[in-house]
Design a protein around this motif. Structure first.
Motif, PDB file in Angstrom:
ATOM      1  N   GLY A  99     -94.306  31.354  89.273  1.00  0.00           N
ATOM      2  CA  GLY A  99     -94.309  31.122  87.891  1.00  0.00           C
ATOM      3  C   GLY A  99     -93.189  30.092  87.605  1.00  0.00           C
ATOM      4  N   ALA A 100     -91.941  30.562  87.304  1.00  0.00           N
ATOM      5  CA  ALA A 100     -90.763  29.671  87.303  1.00  0.00           C
ATOM      6  C   ALA A 100     -89.505  30.408  87.413  1.00  0.00           C
ATOM      7  N   VAL A 101     -88.546  29.830  87.551  1.00  0.00           N
ATOM      8  CA  VAL A 101     -87.214  30.833  88.192  1.00  0.00           C
ATOM      9  C   VAL A 101     -85.965  30.309  87.077  1.00  0.00           C
ATOM     10  N   GLY A 102     -84.897  31.144  86.730  1.00  0.00           N
ATOM     11  CA  GLY A 102     -83.904  30.587  86.098  1.00  0.00           C
ATOM     12  C   GLY A 102     -83.898  31.079  84.834  1.00  0.00           C
ATOM     13  N   GLY A 103     -82.691  31.035  84.205  1.00  0.00           N
ATOM     14  CA  GLY A 103     -82.453  31.381  82.881  1.00  0.00           C
ATOM     15  C   GLY A 103     -80.942  31.770  82.498  1.00  0.00           C
ATOM     16  N   PRO A 104     -80.567  31.773  80.986  1.00  0.00           N
ATOM     17  CA  PRO A 104     -79.044  31.791  80.878  1.00  0.00           C
ATOM     18  C   PRO A 104     -78.304  33.017  81.344  1.00  0.00           C
ATOM     19  N   PRO A 110     -80.677  30.598  90.555  1.00  0.00           N
ATOM     20  CA  PRO A 110     -81.778  30.976  90.864  1.00  0.00           C
ATOM     21  C   PRO A 110     -82.574  29.783  91.443  1.00  0.00           C
ATOM     22  N   GLU A 111     -82.091  28.758  90.994  1.00  0.00           N
ATOM     23  CA  GLU A 111     -82.847  27.291  91.452  1.00  0.00           C
ATOM     24  C   GLU A 111     -82.818  27.293  92.918  1.00  0.00           C
ATOM     25  N   LYS A 112     -82.091  27.747  93.762  1.00  0.00           N
ATOM     26  CA  LYS A 112     -81.847  27.968  95.113  1.00  0.00           C
ATOM     27  C   LYS A 112     -83.089  28.206  95.724  1.00  0.00           C
ATOM     28  N   ALA A 113     -83.765  29.281  94.910  1.00  0.00           N
ATOM     29  CA  ALA A 113     -84.937  29.916  95.620  1.00  0.00           C
ATOM     30  C   ALA A 113     -85.997  28.810  95.721  1.00  0.00           C
ATOM     31  N   LEU A 114     -86.161  28.040  94.538  1.00  0.00           N
ATOM     32  CA  LEU A 114     -87.321  26.968  94.642  1.00  0.00           C
ATOM     33  C   LEU A 114     -86.932  26.071  95.884  1.00  0.00           C
ATOM     34  N   LEU A 115     -85.786  25.375  95.807  1.00  0.00           N
ATOM     35  CA  LEU A 115     -85.233  24.519  96.921  1.00  0.00           C
ATOM     36  C   LEU A 115     -85.401  25.244  98.247  1.00  0.00           C
ATOM     37  N   TYR A 157     -98.230  26.551  94.604  1.00  0.00           N
ATOM     38  CA  TYR A 157     -98.567  25.978  93.386  1.00  0.00           C
ATOM     39  C   TYR A 157     -97.919  26.531  92.109  1.00  0.00           C
ATOM     40  N   GLU A 158     -97.609  25.769  91.243  1.00  0.00           N
ATOM     41  CA  GLU A 158     -96.630  25.901  90.010  1.00  0.00           C
ATOM     42  C   GLU A 158     -96.839  25.005  88.861  1.00  0.00           C
ATOM     43  N   PRO A 159     -96.740  25.777  87.752  1.00  0.00           N
ATOM     44  CA  PRO A 159     -96.643  24.900  86.504  1.00  0.00           C
ATOM     45  C   PRO A 159     -95.281  23.762  86.797  1.00  0.00           C
ATOM     46  N   ILE A 160     -95.363  22.862  85.896  1.00  0.00           N
ATOM     47  CA  ILE A 160     -93.915  22.044  86.334  1.00  0.00           C
ATOM     48  C   ILE A 160     -92.958  22.331  85.232  1.00  0.00           C
ATOM     49  N   HIS A 161     -93.370  23.249  84.320  1.00  0.00           N
ATOM     50  CA  HIS A 161     -92.274  23.412  83.262  1.00  0.00           C
ATOM     51  C   HIS A 161     -91.169  24.604  83.982  1.00  0.00           C
ATOM     52  N   GLY A 162     -90.271  24.848  83.143  1.00  0.00           N
ATOM     53  CA  GLY A 162     -89.317  25.872  83.923  1.00  0.00           C
ATOM     54  C   GLY A 162     -89.584  27.427  83.100  1.00  0.00           C
ATOM     55  N   SER A 163     -88.644  28.092  83.083  1.00  0.00           N
ATOM     56  CA  SER A 163     -88.811  29.559  82.552  1.00  0.00           C
ATOM     57  C   SER A 163     -88.802  29.831  81.345  1.00  0.00           C
ATOM     58  N   ALA A 164     -88.664  28.788  80.331  1.00  0.00           N
ATOM     59  CA  ALA A 164     -88.756  28.814  78.954  1.00  0.00           C
ATOM     60  C   ALA A 164     -88.131  30.159  78.252  1.00  0.00           C
ATOM     61  N   PRO A 165     -86.656  30.252  78.578  1.00  0.00           N
ATOM     62  CA  PRO A 165     -86.201  31.600  78.139  1.00  0.00           C
ATOM     63  C   PRO A 165     -86.128  31.886  76.731  1.00  0.00           C
ATOM     64  N   ASP A 166     -86.471  30.843  76.106  1.00  0.00           N
ATOM     65  CA  ASP A 166     -86.424  30.720  74.295  1.00  0.00           C
ATOM     66  C   ASP A 166     -87.690  31.385  74.009  1.00  0.00           C
ATOM     67  N   ILE A 167     -88.660  31.497  74.513  1.00  0.00           N
ATOM     68  CA  ILE A 167     -90.065  32.123  74.359  1.00  0.00           C
ATOM     69  C   ILE A 167     -90.588  33.222  75.180  1.00  0.00           C
ATOM     70  N   ALA A 168     -89.709  33.663  76.232  1.00  0.00           N
ATOM     71  CA  ALA A 168     -90.067  34.643  77.135  1.00  0.00           C
ATOM     72  C   ALA A 168     -90.383  36.029  76.517  1.00  0.00           C
ATOM     73  N   ALA A 218     -96.163  31.650  75.296  1.00  0.00           N
ATOM     74  CA  ALA A 218     -96.097  30.660  76.508  1.00  0.00           C
ATOM     75  C   ALA A 218     -97.680  30.207  76.648  1.00  0.00           C
ATOM     76  N   ASN A 219     -97.812  28.924  76.855  1.00  0.00           N
ATOM     77  CA  ASN A 219     -99.104  28.306  77.250  1.00  0.00           C
ATOM     78  C   ASN A 219     -99.284  28.536  78.860  1.00  0.00           C
ATOM     79  N   PRO A 220    -100.424  29.567  79.016  1.00  0.00           N
ATOM     80  CA  PRO A 220    -100.529  29.586  80.770  1.00  0.00           C
ATOM     81  C   PRO A 220    -101.360  28.707  81.208  1.00  0.00           C
TER      82      PRO A 220
HETATM   83  P1  NAD Z   1     -88.286  24.509  80.207  1.00  0.00           P
HETATM   84  O1  NAD Z   1     -89.346  23.871  80.928  1.00  0.00           O
HETATM   85  O2  NAD Z   1     -88.239  26.052  80.797  1.00  0.00           O
HETATM   86  O3  NAD Z   1     -88.414  24.544  78.765  1.00  0.00           O
HETATM   87  C1  NAD Z   1     -88.300  23.249  78.002  1.00  0.00           C
HETATM   88  C2  NAD Z   1     -89.152  23.383  76.638  1.00  0.00           C
HETATM   89  O4  NAD Z   1     -90.523  23.682  76.753  1.00  0.00           O
HETATM   90  C3  NAD Z   1     -88.608  24.971  75.943  1.00  0.00           C
HETATM   91  O5  NAD Z   1     -88.628  24.709  74.736  1.00  0.00           O
HETATM   92  C4  NAD Z   1     -89.664  25.793  76.272  1.00  0.00           C
HETATM   93  O6  NAD Z   1     -89.818  26.815  74.995  1.00  0.00           O
HETATM   94  C5  NAD Z   1     -90.907  24.807  76.430  1.00  0.00           C
HETATM   95  N1  NAD Z   1     -91.888  25.252  77.192  1.00  0.00           N
HETATM   96  C6  NAD Z   1     -91.784  25.178  78.436  1.00  0.00           C
HETATM   97  N2  NAD Z   1     -92.921  25.792  79.175  1.00  0.00           N
HETATM   98  C7  NAD Z   1     -93.816  26.227  78.280  1.00  0.00           C
HETATM   99  C8  NAD Z   1     -95.215  26.755  78.092  1.00  0.00           C
HETATM  100  N3  NAD Z   1     -95.672  26.964  79.322  1.00  0.00           N
HETATM  101  N4  NAD Z   1     -95.621  27.128  76.634  1.00  0.00           N
HETATM  102  C9  NAD Z   1     -94.995  26.560  75.693  1.00  0.00           C
HETATM  103  N5  NAD Z   1     -93.503  26.004  75.625  1.00  0.00           N
HETATM  104  C10 NAD Z   1     -93.024  25.969  77.071  1.00  0.00           C
HETATM  105  O7  NAD Z   1     -86.990  23.903  80.670  1.00  0.00           O
HETATM  106  P2  NAD Z   1     -85.396  24.131  80.454  1.00  0.00           P
HETATM  107  O8  NAD Z   1     -85.359  24.858  79.164  1.00  0.00           O
HETATM  108  O9  NAD Z   1     -84.732  22.926  80.941  1.00  0.00           O
HETATM  109  O10 NAD Z   1     -85.004  25.240  81.605  1.00  0.00           O
HETATM  110  C11 NAD Z   1     -84.931  26.732  81.185  1.00  0.00           C
HETATM  111  C12 NAD Z   1     -84.728  27.233  82.598  1.00  0.00           C
HETATM  112  O11 NAD Z   1     -85.812  27.100  83.578  1.00  0.00           O
HETATM  113  C13 NAD Z   1     -83.419  27.002  83.155  1.00  0.00           C
HETATM  114  O12 NAD Z   1     -82.898  27.913  84.032  1.00  0.00           O
HETATM  115  C14 NAD Z   1     -83.999  26.071  84.300  1.00  0.00           C
HETATM  116  O13 NAD Z   1     -82.849  26.130  85.588  1.00  0.00           O
HETATM  117  C15 NAD Z   1     -85.464  26.650  84.713  1.00  0.00           C
HETATM  118  N6  NAD Z   1     -86.304  25.709  85.257  1.00  0.00           N
HETATM  119  C16 NAD Z   1     -87.034  26.076  86.478  1.00  0.00           C
HETATM  120  C17 NAD Z   1     -88.015  25.308  87.081  1.00  0.00           C
HETATM  121  C18 NAD Z   1     -88.826  25.831  87.826  1.00  0.00           C
HETATM  122  O14 NAD Z   1     -88.752  27.195  88.092  1.00  0.00           O
HETATM  123  N7  NAD Z   1     -89.773  25.086  88.550  1.00  0.00           N
HETATM  124  C19 NAD Z   1     -88.147  24.159  86.447  1.00  0.00           C
HETATM  125  C20 NAD Z   1     -87.333  23.495  85.591  1.00  0.00           C
HETATM  126  C21 NAD Z   1     -86.570  24.412  84.789  1.00  0.00           C
END
Ligand code: NAD
Length: 355
Positions: free
Chosen positions: A72-77, A88-93, A274-285, A290-292
């Motif tokens: 999925g994704a790792v990390g958060g405030p 947490p990012e150390k897990a990915l690397l 295999y993983e999405p390119i986005h992060g863990s989006a803590p703002d909507i966790a 979240a869009n799957p």
């Molecule tokens: P993010 O990709 O998590 O979020 C950026 C913006 O995109 C946010 O507004 C979020 O709500 C939105 N978003 C992301 N994925 C979405 C989805 N599936 N559906 C709808 N909206 C989505 O990036 P960030 O805010 O810079 O990072 C948040 C945390 O994620 C940090 O701790 C960062 O280190 C970590 N991170 C992890 C990875 C990974 O695990 N591969 C990659 C990037 C960031």
């Protein structure tokens, strides 16, 4: 066929989106008569909470035992202030380097149904976009020696590349371009960086084995500008770790939303993560917002690249296409006149369209 998958939900929206991707995978296995064997393990902040470290040995072992990893994704405030070696990012690397995943594929595909979500002008987008970013994943500045002075007044990160590291990723890019539109744009900063001059010379040398593929070079600053000025000039973008990280996020935005884009991290054999390119989006966790789709399309890449199941992969891609065609949208790609769905409902809608 038996599909053995290590499932690593991670943090934030990770568990929400991975749950939907696994249910789509279950549906594929039902319809196409495969056996799915999953093992779910912790990494990132969730592992720090449980074990005190972001990548426990047991997680790495489970990944090594599997045919493929779905992450999925790792990390958060919550973990922003832990010491840098335990972030947490150390897990990915750690996973990428321990598993030898040197090749990161990031397709940026703009679906025709989402043209209105693309921030570029209609005349620039034309009939849609289809770019493949091939990013080197286990070298460069993210893996170089790093440090800071005791007084905290200075710090350094070393960027290093060897010829074999560039050769193997360049080969992957040329092979992929052969199956697409036959063009590789190699992105570097050869006017400034020694590593980029090595990158460019090595790419030129490998190109001699692939003369049917067109090769051109761009500096990274120009490439980032060209991506929004004229994205149609690109087929495959080949680049190093940090430039690829930045350019693929930029490419993601021209496809409407970061929530749409999958990725594959590969090595020479069929194993992949295999993983999405986005992060863990803590703002909507945990809010069912979240869009799957990025994670579901990562499952399609897994079926294609690890298991060689192209019909199954195409059925997932078609199910996503059909859901969009039926007007179904998550909040990040919603526009007036379409139907707004949460994470779980979108996952179920796509699973129901697998056939
Ligand atoms: P993010 O990709 O998590 O979020 C950026 C913006 O995109 C946010 O507004 C979020 O709500 C939105 N978003 C992301 N994925 C979405 C989805 N599936 N559906 C709808 N909206 C989505 O990036 P960030 O805010 O810079 O990072 C948040 C945390 O994620 C940090 O701790 C960062 O280190 C970590 N991170 C992890 C990875 C990974 O695990 N591969 C990659 C990037 C960031």
């Amino acid at each position: 066929m038996e599909l053995r998958i290590a499932v690593v939900p991670g943090d934030g929206i990770g568990p929400d989106i991975v749950r939907e991707a696994v249910s789509v995978l279950k549906k594929v296995c039902e319809v196409f008569n495969h056996t799915l064997v999953t093992e779910t393990v912790l990494a990132g902040g969730a592992a720090i909470d449980e074990y005190g470290i972001p990548l426990p040995e047991s997680t790495l072992d489970a990944c090594k035992r599997a045919d493929a990893v779905l992450l999925g994704a790792v990390g958060g405030p919550k973990w922003d202030n832990v010491e840098s070696s335990k972030r947490p990012e150390k897990a990915l690397l750690g996973l990428r380097s321990a598993l030898g995943l040197f090749c990161n594929l990031r397709p940026a595909l703009l679906y025709k149904q989402l043209k209105s979500a693309c921030p570029l002008r209609a005349d620039i987008i034309g009939e849609g976009l289809d770019i493949m970013v091939v990013r080197e994943l286990t070298g460069g500045i993210y893996f170089g020696e790093k440090g800071k002075s005791e007084d905290g007044e200075s710090a350094y990160d070393i960027m290093a590349y060897s010829k074999p590291e560039v050769e193997r990723i360049a080969r992957k890019a040329f092979e992929i371009a052969r199956k697409r539109n036959g063009k590789v744009t190699s992105v570097d900063k050869a006017n400034v960086l020694e590593t980029s001059r090595l990158w460019r010379a090595t790419t030129e040398a490998v190109h001699k084995e692939y003369e049917d593929v067109e090769l051109n070079h761009l500096y990274v600053d120009n490439a980032s500008m060209q991506l929004v000025r004229n994205p149609h000039q690109f087929d495959v973008i080949l680049t190093e770790n940090m430039f690829g990280d930045i350019l693929s996020d930029e490419a993601s935005m021209i496809t409407g939303s970061i929530g749409m884009l999958p990725s594959a991290s590969l090595r020479e054999d069929s194993f992949g993560m295999y993983e999405p390119i986005h992060g863990s989006a803590p703002d909507i966790a945990g809010m069912d917002k979240a869009n799957p789709i990025a994670t579901i399309l990562s499952v399609a890449m897994m079926l294609r690249y690890t298991f060689g199941l192209s019909d199954e992969a195409a059925s997932v891609e078609k199910a996503v296409y059909d859901a969009l065609e039926d007007g179904l949208r998550c909040a990040d790609i919603y526009s007036e006149g379409t139907t707004l769905l949460g994470t779980a409902a979108m996952g179920s809608a796509i699973a129901a369209r697998i056939r």
